[in-house]
Design a protein around this motif. Sequence first.
Motif, PDB file in Angstrom:
ATOM      1  N   GLU A 132       8.771 -84.072 -60.721  1.00 52.90           N
ATOM      2  CA  GLU A 132       7.605 -83.220 -60.493  1.00 52.90           C
ATOM      3  C   GLU A 132       7.379 -82.985 -59.005  1.00 52.90           C
ATOM      4  N   GLU A 135       9.952 -80.521 -57.788  1.00 55.78           N
ATOM      5  CA  GLU A 135       9.616 -79.176 -58.246  1.00 55.78           C
ATOM      6  C   GLU A 135       8.455 -78.597 -57.437  1.00 55.78           C
ATOM      7  N   GLN A 138       9.665 -77.638 -54.045  1.00 58.77           N
ATOM      8  CA  GLN A 138      10.467 -76.419 -54.126  1.00 58.77           C
ATOM      9  C   GLN A 138       9.554 -75.195 -54.271  1.00 58.77           C
ATOM     10  N   GLU A 139       8.518 -75.304 -55.109  1.00 58.52           N
ATOM     11  CA  GLU A 139       7.574 -74.201 -55.274  1.00 58.52           C
ATOM     12  C   GLU A 139       6.825 -73.923 -53.974  1.00 58.52           C
TER      13      GLU A 139
END
Length: 155
Positions: A132, A135, A138-139
């Motif tokens: 998580e 992610e 990365q977002e």
Amino acid sequence: MADYEQMEFDVTLESDRDLKENMQAAAKFALNQIKEYQNPTNVKNRHEGYGIAAEGYSALQGKMKSTKTDMDDLLKLLPNGDGDVLNVVGSLYNSAVEVAVEAIKLAAQSQRIMDDLYYGESRPTPLEELMEAEEQQQEDSEGFEEAGEAESEED
């Protein structure tokens, strides 16, 4: 002669493994029966899980007590000759089967508790937390805009 003993030892281990696999299959079958016929609700927390396990353990202990009684009866008959040994051994057999049934039911309920608590657990595992975080990082990096670019778009 040593090779023969080793071969016999390996066969015994293989049969034990097969028996354990069969018992695991029986526990899965029992779990499916419990789910089909009893429609249990999901185990909500470890305290409820303990209660379910304790109930199964208590039933198992009751059957073990009857097995012990049968063994005691068999021991009492040994000095008296033949006596009613066949009836006592038959009773011991039945008690042992009942112990096996209760043990399989306890194993099935334990699997249900484990599944419900694992899949119902609200806290993510450390690996899930790491995934998580990656992610999210990365977002965040994808949505990053340079200050100069943002100003030029507004003009």
